[in-house]
Design a protein around this motif. Structure first.
Motif, PDB file in Angstrom:
ATOM      1  N   THR A 214       8.945   5.943   1.802  1.00 34.23           N
ATOM      2  CA  THR A 214       8.028   4.824   1.600  1.00 34.23           C
ATOM      3  C   THR A 214       8.005   3.913   2.827  1.00 34.23           C
ATOM      4  O   THR A 214       6.949   3.432   3.240  1.00 34.23           O
ATOM      5  CB  THR A 214       8.435   4.018   0.351  1.00 34.23           C
ATOM      6  N   LEU A 215       9.167   3.691   3.418  1.00 32.79           N
ATOM      7  CA  LEU A 215       9.223   2.850   4.614  1.00 32.79           C
ATOM      8  C   LEU A 215       8.474   3.503   5.774  1.00 32.79           C
ATOM      9  O   LEU A 215       7.756   2.827   6.522  1.00 32.79           O
ATOM     10  CB  LEU A 215      10.681   2.591   5.003  1.00 32.79           C
ATOM     11  N   TYR A 216       8.630   4.824   5.911  1.00 33.50           N
ATOM     12  CA  TYR A 216       7.892   5.533   6.966  1.00 33.50           C
ATOM     13  C   TYR A 216       6.390   5.402   6.742  1.00 33.50           C
ATOM     14  O   TYR A 216       5.633   5.132   7.687  1.00 33.50           O
ATOM     15  CB  TYR A 216       8.293   7.009   6.983  1.00 33.50           C
ATOM     16  N   ALA A 217       5.949   5.572   5.490  1.00 33.83           N
ATOM     17  CA  ALA A 217       4.529   5.435   5.179  1.00 33.83           C
ATOM     18  C   ALA A 217       4.038   4.020   5.480  1.00 33.83           C
ATOM     19  O   ALA A 217       2.938   3.831   6.010  1.00 33.83           O
ATOM     20  CB  ALA A 217       4.282   5.789   3.711  1.00 33.83           C
ATOM     21  N   ALA A 218       4.864   3.026   5.161  1.00 34.04           N
ATOM     22  CA  ALA A 218       4.496   1.635   5.441  1.00 34.04           C
ATOM     23  C   ALA A 218       4.329   1.414   6.936  1.00 34.04           C
ATOM     24  O   ALA A 218       3.409   0.707   7.381  1.00 34.04           O
ATOM     25  CB  ALA A 218       5.560   0.688   4.882  1.00 34.04           C
TER      26      ALA A 218
ATOM     27  N   SER B 197       7.894  -1.321  16.372  1.00 30.82           N
ATOM     28  CA  SER B 197       7.545  -0.660  15.114  1.00 30.82           C
ATOM     29  C   SER B 197       8.054  -1.495  13.948  1.00 30.82           C
ATOM     30  O   SER B 197       8.735  -2.515  14.133  1.00 30.82           O
ATOM     31  CB  SER B 197       8.160   0.745  15.049  1.00 30.82           C
ATOM     32  N   ILE B 198       7.759  -1.033  12.725  1.00 32.17           N
ATOM     33  CA  ILE B 198       8.206  -1.746  11.525  1.00 32.17           C
ATOM     34  C   ILE B 198       9.725  -1.790  11.440  1.00 32.17           C
ATOM     35  O   ILE B 198      10.302  -2.726  10.886  1.00 32.17           O
ATOM     36  CB  ILE B 198       7.600  -1.082  10.262  1.00 32.17           C
ATOM     37  N   TYR B 199      10.403  -0.812  12.024  1.00 30.38           N
ATOM     38  CA  TYR B 199      11.857  -0.754  11.934  1.00 30.38           C
ATOM     39  C   TYR B 199      12.519  -1.908  12.694  1.00 30.38           C
ATOM     40  O   TYR B 199      13.480  -2.515  12.218  1.00 30.38           O
ATOM     41  CB  TYR B 199      12.368   0.589  12.463  1.00 30.38           C
TER      42      TYR B 199
ATOM     43  N   ARG C 277       3.173   5.969  -2.725  1.00 27.13           N
ATOM     44  CA  ARG C 277       4.305   6.881  -2.866  1.00 27.13           C
ATOM     45  C   ARG C 277       5.029   6.761  -4.199  1.00 27.13           C
ATOM     46  O   ARG C 277       5.622   7.735  -4.666  1.00 27.13           O
ATOM     47  CB  ARG C 277       5.303   6.653  -1.729  1.00 27.13           C
ATOM     48  N   GLU C 278       5.000   5.568  -4.794  1.00 28.41           N
ATOM     49  CA  GLU C 278       5.821   5.355  -5.981  1.00 28.41           C
ATOM     50  C   GLU C 278       5.023   4.901  -7.198  1.00 28.41           C
ATOM     51  O   GLU C 278       5.600   4.621  -8.257  1.00 28.41           O
ATOM     52  CB  GLU C 278       6.931   4.350  -5.659  1.00 28.41           C
TER      53      GLU C 278
ATOM     54  N   LEU D  87       0.824  -1.207   0.000  1.00 30.04           N
ATOM     55  CA  LEU D  87       0.000   0.000   0.000  1.00 30.04           C
ATOM     56  C   LEU D  87       0.861   1.260   0.000  1.00 30.04           C
ATOM     57  O   LEU D  87       0.576   2.228  -0.718  1.00 30.04           O
ATOM     58  CB  LEU D  87      -0.931  -0.009   1.211  1.00 30.04           C
ATOM     59  N   ALA D  88       1.932   1.248   0.786  1.00 27.15           N
ATOM     60  CA  ALA D  88       2.810   2.422   0.852  1.00 27.15           C
ATOM     61  C   ALA D  88       3.541   2.643  -0.465  1.00 27.15           C
ATOM     62  O   ALA D  88       3.656   3.783  -0.951  1.00 27.15           O
ATOM     63  CB  ALA D  88       3.815   2.257   1.987  1.00 27.15           C
TER      64      ALA D  88
END
Length: 342
Positions: A278-282, A250-252, A208-209, A203-204
């Motif tokens: 994109t990673l932040y949005a994800a 978190s995702i990180y 974004r891309e 989705l992210a």
């Protein structure tokens, strides 16, 4: 399996809790072979490099053994359910020896560890084991090049075969290596593994891309694996599915742990970069769709357990059709009356 990108966040092990849920009757993973194969899904050389890199940092890598240790314990429990004992167990795709941590001389007298990553294979060589260990640096897809036919009574594989490209061929080699009536006990990641991460990244990236790329490995389902076991020639094969859910801050932290597990993305046609935006949005999508009340995020690891036996005349076989000797009416009882047509 997971994304290669990482921001290097800490493990935060204290914030993670593993919860085993009840078995479910579907999905599990697909795996990797040689990059020269026309059917290659995974870059095997990259996968070895990822696992070598993870193993070189022993302390960090060992902190991420929690999923494979849990599954290894469950697999040894399944081995104990078998009435017989095996003097030698061949562990295919062994890593540093996840299964060997859970065995003792009453279960087996020796384990042979086989893994394509030399660094991972020898990562824990400095640690003591309750049973003697022999380590062989060998690709899972090349068993026939090293082991004779009908040479082992028990072969196990703990969460490595989802990176095998030629899974049917590897299963055939395992069956070939087994002695008649020998057993194969395996576990692989299933189709719902990391579904939360997969959907968040898709989705992210689309937002974004303007498109998506493979960030989480393709995986197969339990029916397909049952068919593969039968196709490889195993008898009395069974497959069951379990799940482990881990909570991450978190995702990180999730992506960082996947990196040190050696489970980074190795799909051949992967995109090699993932932008920080994109990673932040994800991460935000992940929390919005799947976040827990305490602010953490869940990651699901679906485990498909399988058992297959090399055929042998001594094994039980289904009775021939029409060979029954008991009348159905007698079994039901004289007082039973057939249903009326009206």
């Amino acid at each position: 399996m997971g994304s290669l990108s990482s921001t290097g966040s800490s493990c935060a092990s204290a914030l993670r809790s593993a919860v085993r849920s009840g078995a479910r009757s579907y999905a599990v993973p697909s795996f990797a072979p040689s990059a020269a194969s026309p059917f290659s899904v995974f870059d095997r050389n990259l996968k070895v490099a990822q696992r070598d890199r993870a193993a070189r940092n022993k302390e960090r890598s060992r902190l991420t053994d929690y999923v494979k240790d849990d599954v290894a314990q469950s697999m040894v429990d399944r081995l104990l359910d078998i009435k017989r004992r095996y003097p030698v167990v061949l562990d295919v795709g062994s890593g540093p020896g996840f299964l060997s941590k859970h065995v003792d001389p009453e279960i087996t007298q020796k384990m042979i560890l086989v893994d394509p990553s030399r660094e991972m294979l020898y990562r824990d060589a400095d640690l003591e084991s309750e049973v003697p260990l022999e380590r062989i640096h060998l690709d899972e897809e090349a068993l026939a090049s090293h082991f004779d036919e009908n040479s082992h009574e028990c072969i196990m594989s703990c969460l490595s075969m989802h990176w095998v490209n030629d899974l049917p061929g590897t299963l055939i080699q395992i069956k070939r290596t087994l002695k008649p009536d020998g057993v194969f006990i395996g576990a692989m990641f299933g189709g719902d593994t990391l579904f939360e991460l997969r959907t968040a990244l898709q989705l992210a990236e689309n937002e974004r891309e303007g498109g998506i790329s493979p960030r989480v490995s393709p995986m197969t389902d339990s029916q397909s694996v049952t068919s593969l076991l039968n196709r490889a020639g195993f008898a009395l094969s069974t497959v069951d599915v379990d799940e482990i859910q881990i909570a991450y801050p978190s995702i990180y932290e999730l992506i960082d742990d996947l990196k040190w597990m050696g489970e980074g993305n190795a799909v051949v046609n992967r995109r090699k970069t993932l932008s920080p935006e994109t990673l932040y949005a994800a991460g935000e999508i992940y929390k919005e769709l799947h976040g827990l009340e305490d602010g953490s995020i869940p990651a699901t690891f679906q485990i498909m357990h399988m058992i297959g036996w090399k055929p042998d005349p001594s094994q039980p076989k289904p009775a021939k059709r029409g060979s029954g000797t008991t009348n159905l009416a007698d079994a039901i009882g004289e007082g039973h009356k057939p249903l009326s047509d009206s």
